[in-house]
Design a protein around this motif. Structure first.
Motif, PDB file in Angstrom:
ATOM      1  N   UNK A  45       1.078  -1.305  -0.079  1.00  0.00           N
ATOM      2  CA  UNK A  45       0.014  -0.149  -0.116  1.00  0.00           C
ATOM      3  C   UNK A  45       0.804   1.412  -0.192  1.00  0.00           C
ATOM      4  N   UNK A  76       6.564   4.871  -9.363  1.00  0.00           N
ATOM      5  CA  UNK A  76       5.784   5.065 -10.242  1.00  0.00           C
ATOM      6  C   UNK A  76       4.346   5.244  -9.956  1.00  0.00           C
ATOM      7  N   UNK A  77       3.596   6.043 -10.862  1.00  0.00           N
ATOM      8  CA  UNK A  77       2.175   6.816 -10.397  1.00  0.00           C
ATOM      9  C   UNK A  77       1.326   5.655 -10.110  1.00  0.00           C
ATOM     10  N   UNK A  78       0.184   5.816  -9.250  1.00  0.00           N
ATOM     11  CA  UNK A  78      -0.023   7.181  -8.859  1.00  0.00           C
ATOM     12  C   UNK A  78       0.684   7.353  -7.605  1.00  0.00           C
ATOM     13  N   UNK A  81      -3.039   6.632  -3.621  1.00  0.00           N
ATOM     14  CA  UNK A  81      -3.948   5.675  -4.222  1.00  0.00           C
ATOM     15  C   UNK A  81      -5.151   6.425  -4.592  1.00  0.00           C
ATOM     16  N   UNK A  82      -5.909   5.712  -5.761  1.00  0.00           N
ATOM     17  CA  UNK A  82      -7.197   6.235  -6.183  1.00  0.00           C
ATOM     18  C   UNK A  82      -8.272   5.075  -6.557  1.00  0.00           C
ATOM     19  N   UNK A  83      -9.294   5.112  -6.117  1.00  0.00           N
ATOM     20  CA  UNK A  83     -10.313   4.032  -6.470  1.00  0.00           C
ATOM     21  C   UNK A  83     -10.567   4.063  -7.876  1.00  0.00           C
ATOM     22  N   UNK A  84     -10.696   2.634  -8.288  1.00  0.00           N
ATOM     23  CA  UNK A  84     -11.018   2.602  -9.715  1.00  0.00           C
ATOM     24  C   UNK A  84     -12.344   3.115 -10.152  1.00  0.00           C
ATOM     25  N   UNK A  85     -13.293   3.145  -9.494  1.00  0.00           N
ATOM     26  CA  UNK A  85     -14.611   3.590  -9.871  1.00  0.00           C
ATOM     27  C   UNK A  85     -14.333   5.195 -10.133  1.00  0.00           C
ATOM     28  N   UNK A  87     -11.731   6.676 -11.151  1.00  0.00           N
ATOM     29  CA  UNK A  87     -10.782   6.831 -12.384  1.00  0.00           C
ATOM     30  C   UNK A  87     -11.822   6.672 -13.810  1.00  0.00           C
ATOM     31  N   UNK A  88     -12.655   5.701 -13.466  1.00  0.00           N
ATOM     32  CA  UNK A  88     -13.750   5.208 -14.417  1.00  0.00           C
ATOM     33  C   UNK A  88     -14.502   6.418 -14.888  1.00  0.00           C
ATOM     34  N   UNK A  90     -13.672   9.545 -14.743  1.00  0.00           N
ATOM     35  CA  UNK A  90     -13.134  10.711 -15.266  1.00  0.00           C
ATOM     36  C   UNK A  90     -13.251  10.772 -16.879  1.00  0.00           C
ATOM     37  N   UNK A  91     -12.716  11.877 -17.514  1.00  0.00           N
ATOM     38  CA  UNK A  91     -13.085  11.713 -18.965  1.00  0.00           C
ATOM     39  C   UNK A  91     -11.896  11.190 -19.930  1.00  0.00           C
ATOM     40  N   UNK A  92     -10.622  10.960 -19.170  1.00  0.00           N
ATOM     41  CA  UNK A  92      -9.451  10.011 -19.685  1.00  0.00           C
ATOM     42  C   UNK A  92      -8.435  10.899 -20.443  1.00  0.00           C
ATOM     43  N   UNK A  94      -5.266  13.379 -20.759  1.00  0.00           N
ATOM     44  CA  UNK A  94      -4.087  13.758 -20.027  1.00  0.00           C
ATOM     45  C   UNK A  94      -4.125  14.801 -18.943  1.00  0.00           C
TER      46      UNK A  94
ATOM     47  N   UNK B 279      -1.778   8.493 -17.972  1.00  0.00           N
ATOM     48  CA  UNK B 279      -3.061   8.460 -17.376  1.00  0.00           C
ATOM     49  C   UNK B 279      -4.426   7.875 -18.153  1.00  0.00           C
ATOM     50  N   UNK B 283      -7.478   5.573 -16.741  1.00  0.00           N
ATOM     51  CA  UNK B 283      -9.161   5.642 -17.184  1.00  0.00           C
ATOM     52  C   UNK B 283      -9.522   4.682 -18.077  1.00  0.00           C
ATOM     53  N   UNK B 286      -9.947   1.191 -16.187  1.00  0.00           N
ATOM     54  CA  UNK B 286     -10.684   1.250 -15.045  1.00  0.00           C
ATOM     55  C   UNK B 286     -12.274   1.138 -15.424  1.00  0.00           C
ATOM     56  N   UNK B 287     -12.625   1.922 -16.574  1.00  0.00           N
ATOM     57  CA  UNK B 287     -13.808   1.834 -17.244  1.00  0.00           C
ATOM     58  C   UNK B 287     -14.271   0.702 -17.724  1.00  0.00           C
ATOM     59  N   UNK B 297     -14.754  -1.832  -8.394  1.00  0.00           N
ATOM     60  CA  UNK B 297     -14.432  -0.350  -8.596  1.00  0.00           C
ATOM     61  C   UNK B 297     -14.365   0.428  -7.122  1.00  0.00           C
ATOM     62  N   UNK B 299     -11.732  -0.609  -5.089  1.00  0.00           N
ATOM     63  CA  UNK B 299     -10.502  -1.076  -4.976  1.00  0.00           C
ATOM     64  C   UNK B 299      -9.597   0.153  -5.443  1.00  0.00           C
ATOM     65  N   UNK B 300      -8.679   0.551  -4.639  1.00  0.00           N
ATOM     66  CA  UNK B 300      -7.775   1.584  -4.930  1.00  0.00           C
ATOM     67  C   UNK B 300      -6.656   1.295  -5.619  1.00  0.00           C
ATOM     68  N   UNK B 301      -5.988   1.928  -6.793  1.00  0.00           N
ATOM     69  CA  UNK B 301      -5.062   1.724  -7.502  1.00  0.00           C
ATOM     70  C   UNK B 301      -3.879   2.086  -6.672  1.00  0.00           C
ATOM     71  N   UNK B 302      -2.760   1.469  -6.607  1.00  0.00           N
ATOM     72  CA  UNK B 302      -1.453   1.780  -5.945  1.00  0.00           C
ATOM     73  C   UNK B 302      -0.397   1.947  -6.992  1.00  0.00           C
TER      74      UNK B 302
END
Lengths: 95, 384
Positions: A45, A76-78, A81-85, A87-88, A90-92, A94, B279, B283, B286-287, B297, B299-302
């Protein structure tokens, strides 16, 4: 923190001790990347925020070189931590 | 550094290291492996770690079935106490169109001929295998419970340890700069640490293999292309098999200790050896993945990373000798699935070099680079 003690835990995310790191180094895997890949230290984590400096110190001690001479691994990014939902949604783009 | 070798292997990924081991196992002496970075630092370290046997061509089936069989007992064979973390939790490939359904049904007939008990699951059966799969548009899935995954790092380290014990020399941080050629043969490999005179060369340089070949005057029809992966923090167990959707182009798996790994190809990815992060990838993947597996959804990306596919025109490996050079054996062009066929590929490459009968005899005239000139492509219908 006592890095001379093999039982000291260096990576709290993956539960890796000084002794385990030393064993890998003695097998010839001396870079941060190799150690990360074989022990998972730095893959959890916190992404190495806790253990990275300690790992560098253990490598330097084992190889008898200054810590400044140890090659760093890529961050390495991010950075947080960011939840996948999220990221999904967002508009994608850059930006 | 040694300045003479019987065989110089270029590339410290799983293919190169396993080939070194297979040659040493056959009594070949004076093997030197050169790697410009460290062992398992290229595509091997960056791959999705899955091993799949559900292929649609006889050649890929033979390569992957033989490899999985070897992986089952490899840690013991290589005397690697840590183990290689091989786990057979299956591959689940959801179906969203009639065309895909027909293709999978065709594949399954072939796969069963090879002894694989692959199941075609009806939509109402899918959740018994992947409880969180969305039923939206789902027409079924192909599922084989003996597919799985293993640690690319420990597998390569296990091969390396066994190879070294059998006398192989591994030179890390040693970059190939060029070759000295005589009569269509490589007689010397020029490296950043000095020259190595040799009888035979193995090109196992992954994403850089076409560049290495070019140094010997060989043009290989290969391109390298970045592919990206992300991993989440560990969460409670949501699903076990690799879920691979050809419709969406992604694959995703939850590792035993809880993190979820996922990757997707980008049709607009330019060719080259760029290994930066984007980035856009976060996206996109994830989508796509949350549309099929909504529960992931939260789960947090590390972390995200990238690696190189080394892609051949028919997305099947290229093995053996090229026309132009008589002693550079190729083990290249794995197109994103080199790790899962490494045991068979390295065994066959070693057999070609020592002149033995091949474990897959057809490999000699079906996987050679000459097949593209002859128009005898191995067109694999099941690749992401």
């Amino acid at each position: 923190m006592n890095l001379k003690d093999d039982n000291t835990i260096v990576c709290r995310c993956a539960d890796v001790t000084v002794g385990e790191i030393k064993e890998i180094i003695r097998k010839g895997y001396t870079t941060l990347d190799e150690i990360k890949r074989l022990t998972r230290a730095g893959m959890g984590q916190c992404q190495g925020k806790t253990c990275r400096n300690l790992l560098l110190q253990v490598i330097a001690n084992e190889l008898h070189v200054p810590v400044t001479e140890i090659e760093l691994s890529r961050l390495r990014p991010p950075s947080v931590t960011i939840p996948l939902e999220l990221l999904a949604k967002e508009d994608g783009n850059e930006e | 550094m040694k300045n003479k070798a019987s065989v110089v292997i270029i590339g410290g990924g799983v293919i190169g290291v396993a080939t070194a081991y297979e040659l040493a196992l056959r009594g070949v002496k004076d093997i030197v492996l050169v790697e410009k970075n460290t062992l398992f630092s290229g595509a091997t370290a960056r791959c999705g770690a899955g091993v799949r046997q559900q292929w649609g061509t006889e050649m890929n089936l033979r390569l992957s079935i033989g490899s999985v069989k070897r992986y089952e007992t490899l840690a013991e064979e290589l005397e690697y106490p840590h183990g290689i973390e091989f786990s057979q939790t299956g591959y689940f490939m959801p179906v969203y169109s009639e065309k895909q359904q027909q293709q999978f049904e065709k594949n399954i007939i072939l796969q069963r001929k090879f002894g694989l008990d692959v199941q075609y699951l009806q939509p109402n059966e899918c959740r018994s295998v992947v409880p969180i799969v969305s039923l939206d548009g789902l027409m079924g899935a192909a599922y084989y419970d003996k597919d799985g995954y293993l640690s690319p790092f420990h597998t390569t380290a296990a091969y390396a340890g066994a190879a070294i014990r059998k006398g192989v020399t591994i030179e890390k941080r040693t970059e190939v700069l060029g070759f000295v050629m005589e009569n269509e043969r490589i007689v010397c490999v020029k490296t950043s640490k000095g020259d190595i005179f040799c009888d035979t060369v193995v090109n196992a340089a992954g994403g850089w293999s076409q560049e290495i070949a070019k140094m010997a005057g060989v043009h290989l029809p290969l391109i390298s292309e970045r592919h990206q992966i992300l991993v989440t923090e560990p969460i409670e167990r949501l699903f076990r098999p690799m879920v691979m959707s050809f419709t969406h182009g992604f694959y995703t798996q939850q590792e035993p200790n809880g993190p979820i790994l996922m990757g997707v190809g980008d049709p607009n990815e330019p060719k080259g050896t760029n290994m930066d992060h984007s980035y856009h990838f976060l996206h996109t993947v994830a989508s796509l993945v949350t549309s099929v597996l909504p529960a992931v959804g939260k789960a947090r990306v590390v972390r995200q990373w990238s690696g190189l596919y080394n892609i051949s025109p028919d997305k099947a490996p290229i093995l053996g000798l090229p026309n132009e050079v008589n002693n550079m054996f190729l083990a290249v062009g794995f197109s994103g699935h080199g790790f899962m066929v490494a045991p068979m590929v390295s065994e066959i490459t070693a057999q070609m070099i020592t002149g033995e009968e091949l474990s897959i005899p057809e490999a000699r005239y079906k996987l050679d680079v000459g097949r593209y000139d002859r128009g005898e492509l191995i067109v694999e219908p099941s690749v992401v």
